[in-house]
Design a protein around this motif. Structure first.
Motif, PDB file in Angstrom:
ATOM      1  N   ILE A 152       0.855  -1.201   0.000  1.00  0.00           N
ATOM      2  CA  ILE A 152       0.000   0.000   0.000  1.00  0.00           C
ATOM      3  C   ILE A 152       0.890   1.250   0.000  1.00  0.00           C
ATOM      4  CG2 ILE A 152      -1.755   1.265   1.322  1.00  0.00           C
ATOM      5  CD1 ILE A 152      -2.524  -1.555   2.529  1.00  0.00           C
ATOM      6  N   ARG A 153       1.977   1.216   0.824  1.00  0.00           N
ATOM      7  CA  ARG A 153       2.890   2.374   0.888  1.00  0.00           C
ATOM      8  C   ARG A 153       3.532   2.648  -0.483  1.00  0.00           C
ATOM      9  NH1 ARG A 153       5.500   4.465   5.102  1.00  0.00           N
ATOM     10  NH2 ARG A 153       5.142   2.685   6.473  1.00  0.00           N
ATOM     11  N   ARG A 154       3.843   1.596  -1.217  1.00  0.00           N
ATOM     12  CA  ARG A 154       4.478   1.757  -2.536  1.00  0.00           C
ATOM     13  C   ARG A 154       3.564   2.576  -3.454  1.00  0.00           C
ATOM     14  NH1 ARG A 154       7.086  -3.389  -5.638  1.00  0.00           N
ATOM     15  NH2 ARG A 154       9.051  -2.900  -4.571  1.00  0.00           N
ATOM     16  N   VAL A 155       2.256   2.279  -3.402  1.00  0.00           N
ATOM     17  CA  VAL A 155       1.297   3.012  -4.244  1.00  0.00           C
ATOM     18  C   VAL A 155       1.129   4.442  -3.717  1.00  0.00           C
ATOM     19  CG1 VAL A 155      -1.061   3.029  -5.154  1.00  0.00           C
ATOM     20  CG2 VAL A 155       0.126   0.847  -4.814  1.00  0.00           C
ATOM     21  N   VAL A 156       0.999   4.564  -2.394  1.00  0.00           N
ATOM     22  CA  VAL A 156       0.824   5.894  -1.784  1.00  0.00           C
ATOM     23  C   VAL A 156       2.010   6.806  -2.115  1.00  0.00           C
ATOM     24  CG1 VAL A 156       0.841   7.081   0.454  1.00  0.00           C
ATOM     25  CG2 VAL A 156      -0.728   5.168   0.080  1.00  0.00           C
ATOM     26  N   ASP A 157       3.227   6.252  -2.050  1.00  0.00           N
ATOM     27  CA  ASP A 157       4.420   7.064  -2.327  1.00  0.00           C
ATOM     28  C   ASP A 157       4.453   7.607  -3.757  1.00  0.00           C
ATOM     29  OD1 ASP A 157       6.738   5.149  -0.192  1.00  0.00           O
ATOM     30  OD2 ASP A 157       5.179   6.663   0.233  1.00  0.00           O
TER      31      ASP A 157
END
Ligand code: SF4
Length: 304
Positions: A152-157
């Protein structure tokens, strides 16, 4: 001019429509085929396709059209997915630019076969779109990445403006409707996005007509609001084939309107609720709100 067949004798009046398919749409479909790209608009035979495409929004499906899951409402093929195509993100960006899109939705099948669940390809596509069409709004409609925070963090970043993840139905019906997903896990995905970056708008969607009660729908809306969700879509489930879940009920437009009003009272920034509403339906209306708030935020920083 081709016709989109949505007429079915057993449909109630409000679902009986014939929509013209402008030649412009067929031209875009040819462009998609040449670029070896898929859109959910086409594969889901969405009734809103002409309206959305002519308004400048479309939903691209990355990571192929074969899913690792088997949801009871979905017409997408289940099986061994295709390898990830590293050129796909830029192809999406180039076609979106040629279509003159202002709001681009990027979605995918569930890729439980990939260690990162496909989150890397989402991030690359968001970056390619921001690079190629700087002023466009990018909305991602993602699977649940099995709730993995690092995915999820990869997409958010990669900074999508809108992060959408559909909870699809009420808690009691999850096991029938989306057996490989979970209600609490989907809420956690949406909460995690807000925790990682509160400036990203979150969105979710529910289909009605699968046997849920009014109270269960309202409870699901409350749970989404408690997870910090900003935007909500509520639409009528339509059975793709006889192999899929039967429609238990055709919800009256007045009931959809009641949910829209209730949703706004609960504090959702945007609620699209109606028989033909789909996840990305009228996406432009919400993105205009996003743009306005973004400009206001920039204005506040500059005048500070
Ligand atoms: S995970 Fe998504 S694409 Fe796969 S079957 Fe379910 S709804 Fe369809």
């Amino acid at each position: 001019m081709a016709q989109i067949e949505l007429v079915n004798r057993k449909f109630p009046e409000w679902l009986k429509v014939r929509l013209p398919k402008p030649d412009k749409i067929q031209h875009i479909e040819q462009m998609m085929r040449m670029a070896r790209l898929h859109t959910v608009c086409e594969s889901a035979r969405c009734p809103n396709l002409p309206e959305c495409w002519s308004k400048g929004s479309a939903t691209f499906m990355i990571l192929g059209d074969i899913c690792t899951r088997h949801c009871g409402f979905c017409a997408i093929k289940t099986g061994k997915p295709l390898p990830v195509d590293p050129q796909e993100p830029m192809r999406v960006a180039q076609i979106a630019k040629r279509m003159g899109l202002k709001h681009i939705v990027v979605t995918s099948v569930a890729r439980d076969d990939l260690p990162d669940g496909g989150s890397g390809q989402f991030a690359a596509t968001i970056r390619a779109l921001h690079e190629t069409i700087p002023h466009a709004i990018v909305e991602v409609l993602t699977p649940d990445f099995k709730g993995k925070t690092w995915c999820i963090r990869r997409v958010v970043d990669a900074q999508p403006e809108i992060f959408n993840h559909n909870i699809e139905t009420v808690e009691r019906l999850q096991a029938i409707v989306r057996p490989q997903a979970r209600y609490d896990r989907s809420l956690k995905v949406l909460e995690t996005v807000k925790r990682l970056d509160p400036t990203i708008y979150t969105k979710s969607g529910i289909m009605l007509g699968l046997g849920e009660t009014r109270e269960e729908v309202i409870q699901t809306m409350r749970d989404l609001r408690n997870a910090g969700v900003d935007a909500l879509t509520i639409g009528q489930y339509l059975r793709p084939t006889q192999r899929h879940l039967p429609v238990q009920e055709y919800i009256h437009p007045d009931q959809f309107e009641e949910y829209r009003v209730l949703g706004e009272e609960m504090g959702f920034l945007f609620v699209a609720s109606g028989p033909f509403v789909r996840s990305s339906y009228n996406a432009i209306a919400f993105s205009q709100r996003v743009m306005a708030e973004r400009l206001a935020r920039v204005g506040a920083v500059e005048s500070a």
